[in-house]
Design an enzyme around this catalytic site. Structure first.
Site, PDB file in Angstrom:
ATOM      1  N   LEU A 159       1.114  -1.090  -0.050  1.00  0.00           N
ATOM      2  CA  LEU A 159       0.194   0.468  -0.187  1.00  0.00           C
ATOM      3  C   LEU A 159       1.060   1.353   0.284  1.00  0.00           C
ATOM      4  CD1 LEU A 159      -2.835   1.510   0.198  1.00  0.00           C
ATOM      5  CD2 LEU A 159      -2.368   1.173   2.485  1.00  0.00           C
ATOM      6  N   TYR A 160       1.712   1.331   0.902  1.00  0.00           N
ATOM      7  CA  TYR A 160       3.066   1.686   0.791  1.00  0.00           C
ATOM      8  C   TYR A 160       3.005   2.408  -0.674  1.00  0.00           C
ATOM      9  CZ  TYR A 160       7.699   4.817   1.511  1.00  0.00           C
ATOM     10  OH  TYR A 160       8.088   5.804   0.945  1.00  0.00           O
TER      11      TYR A 160
END
Length: 426
Positions: free
Chosen positions: A237-238
């Site tokens: 997700l980062y």
């Protein structure tokens, strides 16, 4: 055309063919389908999820913590340049690792520098406060506030004539995204949009340099990573929020004429670093005699990183600021095409994490208690490796610090900093 011949992109010990056993070999069509679905999920999450949960014990600055004549004087004094050829820079995330070093380097050469940071508690706030004191001694004032605070940002632009913005504020860390995904959308997407909104409406508009990440290369199997490679396969997700940031930057450049440069950092390390990084936590645990976990691939392959020393990264950041052209818009209206760039800032020499531990053992004079485990499916990738030919050509970027030399400086700082802390506690 990119001049690849200027500098070899792969002078390190590990050769690309040795990475092949660790690379996921998926069909191109499947990767494209899944990455598209993942990015669609991010957008849906952003628009329909409830507000992000705050970081643990986060200290949110009060509205009345900024403003007033005295506050404006401190802002103006910090942003005042001492060199006739200097620039005036707003550095977001100034109490962070890279932000602190960049702010110091800018101030030393005579630029006007103002910091902005919300001092969240993703990691030890005491370290951030120590960086703040370091900057204060150098004449850099850090405004305590959030990049999502539009009123604060507009006020800062009213008080100080920023020619440039160095945007380094972000929610960092790959694994923490599994615990608090909303914080990444809040900081890395919503916060970036808010900053760009204020910048595009400023008159004159500043030139913007912002931090992206090597994580955008995700599951890309081509090494070394080049700015021309695909970046639509995020593994975390980062990484997805950083890739989204690049897309958002391009849109604001195209629509509003903002001059924007993105920098993809590759595993930055050094003094005043982040405690959540492996080299930092290894050092802490090894000195305490605790066991450390060293990850490897499911087939026994080494996890490797293109470790890049902080001083080299700072030179790249300053090079990007110095070569950034002026934005072409005014008051939110585009008047012509504007500069848009993306650069890798790496070391070009990937090193296995096991070798990192070997070096720390030598420098700390302790034997590590290693627990070797297969890397979990938490968003981390097996390796990173930067092609820096473009940055070398355009920014005169040339890393000069090998891992052992850089870790030696980090260890010296670590022992000095934490021994001082212990004495104060005693």
């Amino acid at each position: 055309m990119e001049n690849i011949g200027i500098i070899p992109s792969t002078p390190g010990k590990l050769k690309p063919d040795k990475y092949q056993p660790y690379i996921h070999r998926l069909r191109l069509s499947k990767l494209t389908l899944w990455s598209s679905m993942f990015l669609a999920f991010i957008l849906l999450f952003f628009f329909f999820s409830p507000p992000a949960a705050p970081l643990p014990a986060a200290a949110t600055p009060r509205r009345d913590s900024w403003g007033g004549p005295d506050w404006e004087k401190r802002v103006s004094k910090s942003a005042r340049k001492s060199s006739s050829s200097g620039i005036t820079v707003l550095v977001t995330g100034a109490a962070g690792f890279v932000g602190c070093h960049v702010s110091l380097a800018l101030k030393r050469r005579g630029d006007g520098v103002l910091g902005l940071d919300n001092f969240n508690r993703y990691y030890d706030v005491n370290l951030k406060r120590a960086r703040q004191k370091l900057l204060a001694r150098a004449g850099v004032f850090i405004v305590e506030g959030d990049i999502n605070d539009s009123a604060l940002l507009r006020k800062l632009f009213d008080v100080a004539p920023f020619t440039h913005v160095m945007h380094l504020a972000a929610q960092a860390g790959v694994r923490y995204a599994m615990q608090n995904p909303g914080s990444y959308v809040h900081s890395n997407i919503a916060g970036f949009v808010n900053l760009l909104q204020v910048c595009k409406s400023a008159n004159p508009q500043p030139a913007i340099v912002y931090a992206s990440s090597s994580s955008v290369y995700g599951l890309n199997s081509k090494v070394p990573f080049s700015e021309k490679d695909r970046t639509d396969q995020p593994a975390s997700l980062y990484a997805a929020t950083k890739k989204a940031g690049e897309g958002i930057a391009h849109a604001y450049n195209h629509i509003y004429g903002l001059s924007i440069t993105g920098l993809r950092f590759f595993t930055v390390y050094g003094p005043w670093g982040r405690p959540d990084m492996a080299y930092f936590s290894f050092t802490k645990d090894m000195l305490k005699g605790k066991q450390i976990t060293v990850f490897e691939g499911s087939d026994g392959g080494s996890v490797a990183r293109d470790f890049t020393y902080i001083d080299d990264v700072v030179k790249g950041c300053l090079g990007a600021l110095d070569t950034a052209k002026k934005s072409t818009g005014s008051g939110g209206k585009k008047k012509g095409s504007a500069q848009y760039r993306i650069y890798n800032l790496g070391n070009t020499s990937p090193v296995p994490v096991s070798e990192l531990v070997d070096i720390l053992e030598k420098l700390l004079k302790v034997k590590a208690k290693r627990k070797v485990m297969v890397m979990p499916r938490n968003g981390d990738v097996m390796f990173t490796h930067a092609n820096i030919s473009r940055a070398h050509r355009d920014l005169n970027y040339m890393p000069t610090t090998d891992l052992e030399a850089g870790l030696r400086k980090f260890v010296k700082w670590y022992l000095d900093f934490y021994s001082v802390s212990k004495n104060k506690s005693a």
